[in-house]
Design a protein around this motif. Sequence first.
Motif, PDB file in Angstrom:
ATOM      1  N   VAL A  51     -45.436 -16.794 -44.791  1.00  9.35           N
ATOM      2  CA  VAL A  51     -45.505 -16.513 -46.230  1.00  9.35           C
ATOM      3  C   VAL A  51     -46.296 -17.598 -46.943  1.00  9.35           C
ATOM      4  CG1 VAL A  51     -44.146 -16.368 -48.354  1.00  9.35           C
ATOM      5  CG2 VAL A  51     -43.393 -15.137 -46.315  1.00  9.35           C
ATOM      6  N   ASP A  52     -46.015 -18.864 -46.592  1.00  6.69           N
ATOM      7  CA  ASP A  52     -46.741 -19.974 -47.201  1.00  6.69           C
ATOM      8  C   ASP A  52     -48.221 -19.901 -46.846  1.00  6.69           C
ATOM      9  OD1 ASP A  52     -46.599 -22.588 -48.676  1.00  6.69           O
ATOM     10  OD2 ASP A  52     -47.409 -23.326 -46.781  1.00  6.69           O
ATOM     11  N   SER A  54     -49.973 -17.299 -46.307  1.00  6.06           N
ATOM     12  CA  SER A  54     -50.625 -16.203 -47.023  1.00  6.06           C
ATOM     13  C   SER A  54     -50.985 -16.576 -48.459  1.00  6.06           C
ATOM     14  CB  SER A  54     -49.721 -14.971 -47.039  1.00  6.06           C
ATOM     15  OG  SER A  54     -48.593 -15.177 -47.885  1.00  6.06           O
ATOM     16  N   SER A  55     -50.397 -17.643 -48.987  1.00 13.50           N
ATOM     17  CA  SER A  55     -50.654 -18.034 -50.372  1.00 13.50           C
ATOM     18  C   SER A  55     -51.432 -19.343 -50.483  1.00 13.50           C
ATOM     19  CB  SER A  55     -49.329 -18.180 -51.139  1.00 13.50           C
ATOM     20  OG  SER A  55     -48.542 -19.218 -50.583  1.00 13.50           O
ATOM     21  N   ARG A  56     -51.741 -19.974 -49.340  1.00 17.27           N
ATOM     22  CA  ARG A  56     -52.392 -21.277 -49.358  1.00 17.27           C
ATOM     23  C   ARG A  56     -53.777 -21.235 -48.727  1.00 17.27           C
ATOM     24  NH1 ARG A  56     -49.975 -24.699 -52.932  1.00 17.27           N
ATOM     25  NH2 ARG A  56     -47.788 -24.096 -53.020  1.00 17.27           N
ATOM     26  N   ALA A  63     -53.334 -23.548 -53.625  1.00 18.69           N
ATOM     27  CA  ALA A  63     -53.151 -22.100 -53.722  1.00 18.69           C
ATOM     28  C   ALA A  63     -54.475 -21.402 -53.441  1.00 18.69           C
ATOM     29  CB  ALA A  63     -52.653 -21.728 -55.118  1.00 18.69           C
ATOM     30  N   ASN A  64     -54.413 -20.222 -52.818  1.00 18.95           N
ATOM     31  CA  ASN A  64     -55.643 -19.470 -52.591  1.00 18.95           C
ATOM     32  C   ASN A  64     -55.918 -18.540 -53.771  1.00 18.95           C
ATOM     33  OD1 ASN A  64     -53.936 -17.238 -52.220  1.00 18.95           O
ATOM     34  ND2 ASN A  64     -54.055 -17.331 -49.989  1.00 18.95           N
ATOM     35  N   ARG A  66     -55.931 -15.263 -54.103  1.00 21.92           N
ATOM     36  CA  ARG A  66     -54.995 -14.162 -54.309  1.00 21.92           C
ATOM     37  C   ARG A  66     -53.747 -14.639 -55.044  1.00 21.92           C
ATOM     38  NH1 ARG A  66     -50.531 -12.395 -51.655  1.00 21.92           N
ATOM     39  NH2 ARG A  66     -50.031 -10.177 -51.796  1.00 21.92           N
ATOM     40  N   TYR A  67     -53.173 -15.732 -54.586  1.00 20.91           N
ATOM     41  CA  TYR A  67     -51.964 -16.256 -55.229  1.00 20.91           C
ATOM     42  C   TYR A  67     -52.269 -16.690 -56.658  1.00 20.91           C
ATOM     43  CZ  TYR A  67     -47.795 -19.102 -55.977  1.00 20.91           C
ATOM     44  OH  TYR A  67     -46.626 -19.629 -56.485  1.00 20.91           O
ATOM     45  N   ALA A 130     -56.061 -24.227 -57.637  1.00 18.78           N
ATOM     46  CA  ALA A 130     -56.376 -23.320 -56.531  1.00 18.78           C
ATOM     47  C   ALA A 130     -57.823 -23.494 -56.105  1.00 18.78           C
ATOM     48  CB  ALA A 130     -56.135 -21.869 -56.939  1.00 18.78           C
TER      49      ALA A 130
END
Length: 242
Positions: A51-52, A54-56, A63-64, A66-67, A130
């Motif tokens: 999960v982490d 997918s957002s990093r 943060a990427n 998308r997040y 981000a």
Amino acid sequence: MDAHPLHPRLIKTPALRLESALALLRHSGYGEPEGLPGSEAWLQQLVDRLVDLSSRDPLTGLANRRYFELAVAREIDRVARSGESALLLVVDIDHFKRVNDNHGHAVGDQVIRAVSEALAVTVRPMDLVARVGGEEFAIMLPNCPAAFGPQVAERVRRRVARTQVPLQDNGALTVTVSVGGAFAQQWVRSSTELWMERADRQLYRAKAEGRDRVCLEASTVSSVTAEEKGMLYGTSQFQDLA
């Protein structure tokens, strides 16, 4: 009495692609879960790390995109309901192609990491930084009054300009950034795309005026687009979070 629907004996565990998940974590620099492989605690760690991931952004840990865009959408909704101000900054490393051409992509990665660290330590814990592109970053600053916007953006620019990236020949590379910024439309139901587009316009202006500078919208009250007018009385996509 019927058995509980979640009773372990009634759960048929599907075949899990654990090796693929572990390989993804290793490739991204994440350590493997601790404990007994396949145990509940081990699987929970695996899920948490995925999960982490997918957002990093794997290179910087920021943060990427998308997040970040999801967070910006929530902030737009909050500003539309509360009327509080919020600032969006977009940051681009100046002449980054020259860094890769002259020093190689490994040094380019070092520069990106150095800039990301400089941005992260300059803003408040409540702000979100981000990496949204190759050498592009964005910062969302909730509850940022208009009077403080230029100071914050200029502090970001100066902090990066003081950063030095060591080179193999014992020299050091300094980089600069161009910064563009726009405030959220208070009491207006806008969109992530429109807010980022306004900040991008200021970034382009900063680059056109010579780079290594900050350009912000002249006022927190800019014209409302037809699209924003259409959303003004629309239903909030995050109203269930209120």
